[in-house]
Motif scaffolding. Structure first.
Motif, PDB file in Angstrom:
ATOM      1  N   MET A   1      52.320  41.391  66.654  1.00  0.00           N
ATOM      2  CA  MET A   1      53.231  41.477  65.598  1.00  0.00           C
ATOM      3  C   MET A   1      52.504  41.933  64.260  1.00  0.00           C
ATOM      4  N   THR A   2      53.479  42.670  63.384  1.00  0.00           N
ATOM      5  CA  THR A   2      52.976  43.149  62.234  1.00  0.00           C
ATOM      6  C   THR A   2      53.668  42.473  60.929  1.00  0.00           C
ATOM      7  N   GLU A   3      52.683  42.306  59.922  1.00  0.00           N
ATOM      8  CA  GLU A   3      53.102  41.860  58.740  1.00  0.00           C
ATOM      9  C   GLU A   3      52.594  42.549  57.568  1.00  0.00           C
ATOM     10  N   ARG A   4      53.196  42.192  56.394  1.00  0.00           N
ATOM     11  CA  ARG A   4      52.457  42.568  55.329  1.00  0.00           C
ATOM     12  C   ARG A   4      51.954  41.300  54.453  1.00  0.00           C
ATOM     13  N   VAL A   5      50.327  41.321  54.217  1.00  0.00           N
ATOM     14  CA  VAL A   5      50.028  40.210  53.629  1.00  0.00           C
ATOM     15  C   VAL A   5      49.487  40.299  52.224  1.00  0.00           C
ATOM     16  N   ALA A   6      49.894  39.425  51.267  1.00  0.00           N
ATOM     17  CA  ALA A   6      49.190  39.776  49.997  1.00  0.00           C
ATOM     18  C   ALA A   6      47.829  39.019  49.896  1.00  0.00           C
ATOM     19  N   ALA A   7      46.828  39.716  49.612  1.00  0.00           N
ATOM     20  CA  ALA A   7      45.552  39.023  49.662  1.00  0.00           C
ATOM     21  C   ALA A   7      44.678  39.854  48.417  1.00  0.00           C
ATOM     22  N   GLY A   8      43.831  39.100  47.741  1.00  0.00           N
ATOM     23  CA  GLY A   8      43.086  40.147  47.007  1.00  0.00           C
ATOM     24  C   GLY A   8      43.557  41.043  46.036  1.00  0.00           C
ATOM     25  N   GLY A   9      44.770  40.759  45.336  1.00  0.00           N
ATOM     26  CA  GLY A   9      45.386  41.625  44.616  1.00  0.00           C
ATOM     27  C   GLY A   9      46.237  42.891  45.200  1.00  0.00           C
ATOM     28  N   ILE A  10      46.026  42.888  46.367  1.00  0.00           N
ATOM     29  CA  ILE A  10      46.973  44.068  46.943  1.00  0.00           C
ATOM     30  C   ILE A  10      47.693  43.551  48.197  1.00  0.00           C
ATOM     31  N   THR A  11      48.676  44.164  48.824  1.00  0.00           N
ATOM     32  CA  THR A  11      49.472  43.901  49.977  1.00  0.00           C
ATOM     33  C   THR A  11      48.748  44.631  51.220  1.00  0.00           C
TER      34      THR A  11
END
Lengths: 270, 100
Positions: free
Chosen positions: A1-11
């Motif tokens: 699966m693919t996803e966009r994860v917000a972490a550490g100030g960027i996606t």
């Protein structure tokens, strides 16, 4: 699966292929794949090593580095410590606590060694494919290489030349590289990165280093073997820098063996 | 009852997914047929194929494993990949899991 994860100030754009068979014992090992600079993305693993690792009972995590693929491309913040910070934030956000077998291609291998040096609790082993550890000479090589790329790609006609000599596919990758260099401070930031000492004392995790015999980077082998306690080195004769793309099967088998050899066998439950 | 997968339906599904992927490049009007190539006609980069792979999984579930399909191809074959070839792969994958 693919996803966009917000972490550490960027996606960050992430692709995960979970183990498709149960491990022999315990929970599956985790392999994190880190791609190279400018012309690269997680696709280099997704369509090569990723599926084979999942089929061998290994959880795989691939992601696009900042500025690359489908991750955010902030204008600045491209020192090695930024890339390492992104990976730590991503693992934390995903709730991942297993020490990972971190595999890096080219610049990705430098990120892997830096992660192991600065966050050893996150790392089980490190694999470098055609990489240098983050030492002072590496920053000079990066400064020279990035300055050269910037000069060559700044000439729009270069794309026509690249298309004629290397094909349309390479020309398109070069356009992507130029987009990163034109819109970010990456070329200035990478050579200004934090480094570790030349003696590699900061690297306490086992290291697998794979090189192409013709690329020049294999010269590091004696130094790596002398400095890293658990170190395996492999030099592929007649092979240039593109080890991962040109010898994916060989590369896959070398890393699978390495991960297997460094996965603790759980004690049977009494 | 006929349980075979209809290739035209799959083509329409894929056209919808590809439309979303290429919309980011302003190619919304691109007509998608079996002969359309991912690389030359749609100008997709490999990272776009990763996104498409995620769409396929969302739509069809575990039965369609695009990553595994592409991993079995040579680089030249990936560059020459047509929508029709992917349609055939999806149909074969779905029918392999369906009662005959």
């Amino acid at each position: 699966m693919t996803e966009r994860v917000a972490a550490g100030g960027i996606t960050t754009h992430v692709a995960r292929l979970d183990a498709t068979r149960a491990p022999d014992t315990g929970e599956p090992p985790l392999v994190v794949f880190v791609h190279g600079l400018l012309t690269d993305s997680l696709a280099s693993y997704y369509f090569t090593l990723g599926p084979a690792f999942a089929a061998q009972g290994i959880d795989t995590l691939m992601y696009d580095l900042r500025g690359h693929g489908r991750s955010d491309r902030p204008a600045s913040g491209y020192r090695l410590e930024d890339f390492v910070g992104d990976l730590v934030a991503l693992l934390t956000e995903l709730g991942e606590t297993r020490p990972a077998h971190v595999v890096g291609n080219s610049f990705g291998g430098t990120v892997a060694v830096a992660l192991a040096a600065w966050h050893p609790e996150r790392v089980a082993t490190v694999t470098m494919i055609e990489s240098e550890p983050p030492v002072a000479t590496w920053t000079r090589h990066m400064a020279d290489g990035l300055a050269d790329a910037r000069t060559r790609l700044a000439h729009a006609e270069a794309f026509g030349w690249i298309a004629r000599h290397h094909g349309a596919h390479t020309a398109r990758l070069s356009q992507g590289a130029h987009r990163i260099l034109r819109t970010t401070t990456l070329a200035d930031d990478v050579p200004a990165s934090r480094v570790i000492d030349d003696d590699l004392g900061a690297l306490t995790r086992p290291l697998l280093a794979i090189f192409g015999g013709d690329s020049g980077l294999a010269e590091q082998v004696p130094h790596l073997r002398a400095r890293v306690a658990d170190c395996r080195t492999v030099v592929l004769a007649g092979q240039g820098h593109s080890v991962l793309i040109e010898q994916p099967v060989r590369t896959r088998d070398l890393i699978l063996d390495w991960v297997r050899d460094h996965t603790p066998v759980a004690e049977p439950v009494p | 009852m006929n349980t075979r997968t209809d290739p035209d339906t799959v083509l329409a599904d894929l056209a919808g997914m590809l439309g979303k992927v290429v919309a980011e490049y302003g190619l919304v009007d691109a007509e998608i047929t079996r002969e359309t190539t991912f690389h030359d006609d749609l100008e997709l980069e490999s990272i776009d194929l990763v996104v498409l792979s995620g769409s396929l999984r969302d739509h069809y579930g575990e039965r369609v494993n695009f990553a595994e399909f592409v991993a079995g191809l040579e680089l030249d074959e990936i560059i020459a990949l047509t929508v029709g070839r992917l349609v055939d792969h999806v149909v074969a994958s779905l029918d392999a899991g369906a009662p005959a």
